[in-house]
Write a protein that holds these residues in place. Sequence first.
Motif, short mmCIF file in Angstrom:
data_model
loop_
_atom_site.label_atom_id
_atom_site.label_comp_id
_atom_site.label_asym_id
_atom_site.label_seq_id
_atom_site.Cartn_x
_atom_site.Cartn_y
_atom_site.Cartn_z
N UNK A 1 50.58 29.83 12.95
CA UNK A 1 49.06 29.69 13.33
C UNK A 1 48.52 31.11 12.68
N UNK A 2 49.18 31.75 11.65
CA UNK A 2 48.57 32.89 11.04
C UNK A 2 48.45 32.50 9.59
N UNK A 3 47.99 33.31 8.73
CA UNK A 3 47.89 33.05 7.33
C UNK A 3 49.06 33.86 6.48
N UNK A 4 49.88 33.03 5.86
CA UNK A 4 50.94 33.64 4.95
C UNK A 4 50.62 34.19 3.82
N UNK A 5 50.74 35.51 3.52
CA UNK A 5 50.68 36.09 2.45
C UNK A 5 51.95 36.57 1.47
N UNK A 6 52.14 35.82 0.31
CA UNK A 6 53.30 36.20 -0.24
C UNK A 6 53.03 36.41 -1.60
N UNK A 7 53.42 37.54 -2.29
CA UNK A 7 53.26 37.59 -3.67
C UNK A 7 54.15 38.92 -4.06
N UNK B 1 53.81 38.89 4.27
CA UNK B 1 53.38 39.22 5.80
C UNK B 1 52.48 38.10 6.24
N UNK B 2 52.32 37.92 7.38
CA UNK B 2 51.14 37.11 8.05
C UNK B 2 50.13 37.96 8.80
N UNK B 3 48.87 37.34 8.71
CA UNK B 3 47.86 38.19 9.28
C UNK B 3 47.11 37.02 9.85
N UNK B 4 46.29 37.52 10.87
CA UNK B 4 45.44 36.82 11.97
C UNK B 4 44.19 37.31 12.13
N UNK C 1 48.85 41.61 12.72
CA UNK C 1 49.67 41.45 11.58
C UNK C 1 51.01 40.92 12.06
N UNK C 2 51.59 40.17 11.48
CA UNK C 2 53.05 39.80 11.86
C UNK C 2 54.01 39.65 10.67
N UNK D 1 38.55 36.17 2.38
CA UNK D 1 38.46 35.60 3.50
C UNK D 1 38.96 36.14 4.76
N UNK D 2 39.47 37.51 4.66
CA UNK D 2 40.24 38.29 5.56
C UNK D 2 39.10 39.06 6.10
N UNK D 3 38.06 38.25 7.22
CA UNK D 3 37.41 38.84 8.07
C UNK D 3 37.23 37.82 9.04
N UNK D 4 36.63 38.47 10.29
CA UNK D 4 36.14 37.57 11.55
C UNK D 4 34.96 36.68 11.17
#
Length: 270
Positions: free
Chosen positions: A58-64, A69-72, A119-120, A265-268
């Motif tokens: 249910x978080x955003x997966x960032x892989x590069x 990591x995963x962010x929400x 952050x997860x 996109x990383x903002x509320x």
Amino acid sequence: MNRDEISKIIVLKLMQKKEVLKRDFHSRRKEIGYFFIDGLLPKELVLEIYRKFPSTDKAVRKKNLREFKFTAVQMNTYDALLEEVIYAFQDKRVIQIISEICGLEKLYGDENLYAGGLSLMEKDNFLNPHLDNSHDKDRDRWRVLNLLYYVTPDWSAAHGGNLEIWPNGLQQPQITIESIFNRLVVMTTHQNSWHSVSKVTTEHIRRCVSNYYFSDNPILASDTFHVTTFRGRSSEKVRDLILRIDNGLRANVRRFFKKGVRENPHRYKK
């Protein structure tokens, strides 16, 4: 508990340790100023925060090459307690006491949670050495403090996922700050504040509440605008070369487009 109640506890804890934290921070300020404090909130509250974290699906997966990591950040889609604890760190009283500890004036929280939030990090996740973006989303204020609050119980240094700071550059040994349960780390962010997160080596998931403070003025008089800038570790020669090229390309884009070619996109989005 709501943000007002949580912020009062944070302020009380910081007040109790204020002089020690102030000495810690100022003894390191010439390189990368930081302090950390353990046992920030009541244990049962922190365990509840931990349990309320969203799962990685249910978080955003960032892989590069830069990070894995995963962010929400869209907080109204998660348990209300998570939004309350994040904004407790942006309470004016909390900002004021941290301002006094760090000797910084006119600090502002960030209701947009630009690059902040949750952050997860699971097994094999990492964050390469980097400098945080120098400004807020509108490039009106300077990013000056990074607040990291760790909530995973029974976390140890052997699990990886620890904060690393590089006060003498990437060719010198880093300082490792363990991401242990109920620890708040506050560190400066400027054009020399290289930091990273070591690779997670356990099957457990490291959970962190992240905030930034901004100011009308930069930490260093020599600071200039920069995008989030990544580097490879000393053993990662090829990755470092690729990341340097990537940094240059993204920096050139921002010279022509103040906010980038697309909105980050990383903002509320309330």
